[in-house]
Design a protein around this motif. Structure first.
Motif, PDB file in Angstrom:
ATOM      1  N   GLY A  81      -0.704  -2.270   6.226  1.00 13.27           N
ATOM      2  CA  GLY A  81      -1.244  -2.847   5.001  1.00 13.27           C
ATOM      3  C   GLY A  81      -0.491  -2.388   3.772  1.00 13.27           C
ATOM      4  O   GLY A  81       0.172  -1.351   3.784  1.00 13.27           O
ATOM      5  N   TRP A  82      -0.586  -3.201   2.725  1.00  6.78           N
ATOM      6  CA  TRP A  82      -0.103  -2.823   1.400  1.00  6.78           C
ATOM      7  C   TRP A  82      -1.314  -2.687   0.482  1.00  6.78           C
ATOM      8  O   TRP A  82      -2.198  -3.545   0.484  1.00  6.78           O
ATOM      9  N   PHE A  83      -1.321  -1.630  -0.299  1.00 12.92           N
ATOM     10  CA  PHE A  83      -2.349  -1.382  -1.305  1.00 12.92           C
ATOM     11  C   PHE A  83      -1.653  -1.118  -2.636  1.00 12.92           C
ATOM     12  O   PHE A  83      -0.449  -0.857  -2.681  1.00 12.92           O
ATOM     13  N   ARG A  84      -2.424  -1.159  -3.700  1.00 13.59           N
ATOM     14  CA  ARG A  84      -1.873  -0.807  -5.008  1.00 13.59           C
ATOM     15  C   ARG A  84      -2.917  -0.046  -5.808  1.00 13.59           C
ATOM     16  O   ARG A  84      -4.118  -0.168  -5.565  1.00 13.59           O
ATOM     17  N   GLN A  85      -2.406   0.725  -6.769  1.00  7.79           N
ATOM     18  CA  GLN A  85      -3.308   1.558  -7.553  1.00  7.79           C
ATOM     19  C   GLN A  85      -2.782   1.707  -8.970  1.00  7.79           C
ATOM     20  O   GLN A  85      -1.580   1.911  -9.190  1.00  7.79           O
ATOM     21  N   VAL A  97      -4.046  -5.223  -0.893  1.00 11.90           N
ATOM     22  CA  VAL A  97      -3.191  -6.327  -1.332  1.00 11.90           C
ATOM     23  C   VAL A  97      -2.891  -7.276  -0.174  1.00 11.90           C
ATOM     24  O   VAL A  97      -3.096  -8.489  -0.282  1.00 11.90           O
ATOM     25  N   ALA A  98      -2.396  -6.733   0.934  1.00 10.59           N
ATOM     26  CA  ALA A  98      -1.989  -7.596   2.049  1.00 10.59           C
ATOM     27  C   ALA A  98      -1.985  -6.785   3.341  1.00 10.59           C
ATOM     28  O   ALA A  98      -1.902  -5.559   3.317  1.00 10.59           O
ATOM     29  N   TYR A  99      -2.049  -7.521   4.464  1.00  5.01           N
ATOM     30  CA  TYR A  99      -2.177  -6.884   5.780  1.00  5.01           C
ATOM     31  C   TYR A  99      -1.481  -7.760   6.800  1.00  5.01           C
ATOM     32  O   TYR A  99      -1.554  -8.990   6.731  1.00  5.01           O
ATOM     33  N   ILE A 100      -0.807  -7.102   7.746  1.00  5.48           N
ATOM     34  CA  ILE A 100      -0.162  -7.850   8.818  1.00  5.48           C
ATOM     35  C   ILE A 100      -0.441  -7.159  10.138  1.00  5.48           C
ATOM     36  O   ILE A 100      -0.302  -5.937  10.256  1.00  5.48           O
ATOM     37  N   THR A 101      -0.868  -7.935  11.135  1.00  8.55           N
ATOM     38  CA  THR A 101      -1.139  -7.370  12.450  1.00  8.55           C
ATOM     39  C   THR A 101       0.164  -7.159  13.223  1.00  8.55           C
ATOM     40  O   THR A 101       1.236  -7.589  12.784  1.00  8.55           O
ATOM     41  N   TRP A 102       0.057  -6.551  14.381  1.00  5.27           N
ATOM     42  CA  TRP A 102       1.255  -6.276  15.177  1.00  5.27           C
ATOM     43  C   TRP A 102       1.938  -7.576  15.596  1.00  5.27           C
ATOM     44  O   TRP A 102       3.154  -7.624  15.748  1.00  5.27           O
ATOM     45  N   ARG A 103       1.139  -8.646  15.727  1.00  2.00           N
ATOM     46  CA  ARG A 103       1.748  -9.901  16.179  1.00  2.00           C
ATOM     47  C   ARG A 103       2.064 -10.850  15.018  1.00  2.00           C
ATOM     48  O   ARG A 103       2.530 -11.960  15.248  1.00  2.00           O
ATOM     49  N   GLY A 104       1.781 -10.414  13.772  1.00  2.00           N
ATOM     50  CA  GLY A 104       2.193 -11.198  12.618  1.00  2.00           C
ATOM     51  C   GLY A 104       1.122 -11.989  11.903  1.00  2.00           C
ATOM     52  O   GLY A 104       1.439 -12.741  10.973  1.00  2.00           O
ATOM     53  N   ASP A 105      -0.142 -11.839  12.296  1.00  2.00           N
ATOM     54  CA  ASP A 105      -1.215 -12.476  11.544  1.00  2.00           C
ATOM     55  C   ASP A 105      -1.327 -11.788  10.184  1.00  2.00           C
ATOM     56  O   ASP A 105      -1.205 -10.559  10.096  1.00  2.00           O
ATOM     57  N   THR A 106      -1.579 -12.571   9.141  1.00  2.00           N
ATOM     58  CA  THR A 106      -1.579 -11.998   7.789  1.00  2.00           C
ATOM     59  C   THR A 106      -2.874 -12.282   7.034  1.00  2.00           C
ATOM     60  O   THR A 106      -3.528 -13.306   7.255  1.00  2.00           O
ATOM     61  N   TYR A 107      -3.201 -11.374   6.129  1.00  2.00           N
ATOM     62  CA  TYR A 107      -4.398 -11.494   5.292  1.00  2.00           C
ATOM     63  C   TYR A 107      -4.025 -10.992   3.895  1.00  2.00           C
ATOM     64  O   TYR A 107      -3.238 -10.050   3.764  1.00  2.00           O
ATOM     65  N   TYR A 108      -4.630 -11.615   2.862  1.00  2.00           N
ATOM     66  CA  TYR A 108      -4.263 -11.290   1.484  1.00  2.00           C
ATOM     67  C   TYR A 108      -5.479 -11.156   0.580  1.00  2.00           C
ATOM     68  O   TYR A 108      -6.510 -11.782   0.787  1.00  2.00           O
ATOM     69  N   LYS A 109      -5.286 -10.354  -0.440  1.00  2.00           N
ATOM     70  CA  LYS A 109      -6.237 -10.330  -1.555  1.00  2.00           C
ATOM     71  C   LYS A 109      -6.179 -11.703  -2.209  1.00  2.00           C
ATOM     72  O   LYS A 109      -5.105 -12.294  -2.347  1.00  2.00           O
ATOM     73  N   ALA A 133       0.767   1.457   4.383  1.00  2.00           N
ATOM     74  CA  ALA A 133       0.054   2.386   5.251  1.00  2.00           C
ATOM     75  C   ALA A 133      -0.129   1.765   6.627  1.00  2.00           C
ATOM     76  O   ALA A 133      -0.219   0.534   6.760  1.00  2.00           O
ATOM     77  N   VAL A 134      -0.222   2.614   7.630  1.00  2.00           N
ATOM     78  CA  VAL A 134      -0.449   2.167   8.996  1.00  2.00           C
ATOM     79  C   VAL A 134      -1.949   2.135   9.271  1.00  2.00           C
ATOM     80  O   VAL A 134      -2.654   3.128   9.034  1.00  2.00           O
ATOM     81  N   HIS A 135      -2.411   0.992   9.749  1.00  2.00           N
ATOM     82  CA  HIS A 135      -3.831   0.843  10.028  1.00  2.00           C
ATOM     83  C   HIS A 135      -4.224   1.670  11.246  1.00  2.00           C
ATOM     84  O   HIS A 135      -3.545   1.637  12.278  1.00  2.00           O
ATOM     85  N   GLY A 155     -10.940   0.352  11.844  1.00  2.00           N
ATOM     86  CA  GLY A 155     -11.905  -0.055  10.835  1.00  2.00           C
ATOM     87  C   GLY A 155     -11.464  -1.287  10.063  1.00  2.00           C
ATOM     88  O   GLY A 155     -10.482  -1.950  10.400  1.00  2.00           O
ATOM     89  N   ILE A 156     -12.196  -1.560   9.002  1.00  2.00           N
ATOM     90  CA  ILE A 156     -11.990  -2.766   8.204  1.00  2.00           C
ATOM     91  C   ILE A 156     -10.630  -2.704   7.505  1.00  2.00           C
ATOM     92  O   ILE A 156     -10.314  -1.721   6.831  1.00  2.00           O
ATOM     93  N   TYR A 157      -9.873  -3.782   7.634  1.00  2.00           N
ATOM     94  CA  TYR A 157      -8.468  -3.734   7.195  1.00  2.00           C
ATOM     95  C   TYR A 157      -8.297  -3.626   5.687  1.00  2.00           C
ATOM     96  O   TYR A 157      -7.258  -3.194   5.214  1.00  2.00           O
ATOM     97  N   TYR A 158      -9.300  -4.054   4.891  1.00  2.00           N
ATOM     98  CA  TYR A 158      -9.124  -4.033   3.434  1.00  2.00           C
ATOM     99  C   TYR A 158      -9.682  -2.763   2.795  1.00  2.00           C
ATOM    100  O   TYR A 158      -9.759  -2.666   1.574  1.00  2.00           O
TER     101      TYR A 158
END
Length: 122
Positions: free
Chosen positions: A35-39, A48-60, A96-98, A101-104
């Motif tokens: 995941g990517w986070f910002r502060q 901010v954003a998340y990618i699974t090992w197989r490439g599925d993505t999720y975004y703020k 960060a490496v997941h 738990g909840i990805y966000y």
């Protein structure tokens, strides 16, 4: 010791683009979600954003359509392409490496990088 190294931050004008990189040192994370986070000062670290090992993505929601997360497992690197940057995107960005738990939520992650500053001028 295994750790992550972010790079690619900088100063850019509103509407510009940056591409952040997150490289793993001392371990591989090809089987992990990342995941990517910002502060910003005085605020909680936000997803901010998340990618699974197989490439599925999720975004703020506020970055959908502008940011793209991707990964190159051969290079052990995850990227965050940021287009159409806005002043409100200014922050220190962390990868960060997941773990579990909840990805966000930031506490779902274990390995963190040191962060890279992104500053967007108006």
């Amino acid at each position: 010791q295994a750790h992550l190294v972010e790079s690619g931050g900088g100063l850019v004008q509103a509407g510009g683009s940056l591409k952040l990189s997150c490289a793993a040192v001392g371990r591989t994370f090809s089987a992990n979600a990342v995941g990517w986070f910002r502060q910003t000062p005085g605020k909680e670290r936000e997803f901010v954003a998340y990618i699974t090992w197989r490439g599925d993505t999720y975004y703020k929601d506020s970055v959908k359509g502008r940011f793209t997360i991707s990964r190159d497992n051969a290079k052990n690197t995850v990227y965050l392409q940021m287009n159409g940057l806005k002043p409100e995107d200014t922050a220190v960005y962390y990868c960060a490496v997941h773990s579990r738990g909840i990805y966000y939520i930031s506490t779902s992650y274990n390995y963190w990088g040191q962060g890279t500053q992104v500053t967007v001028s108006s």
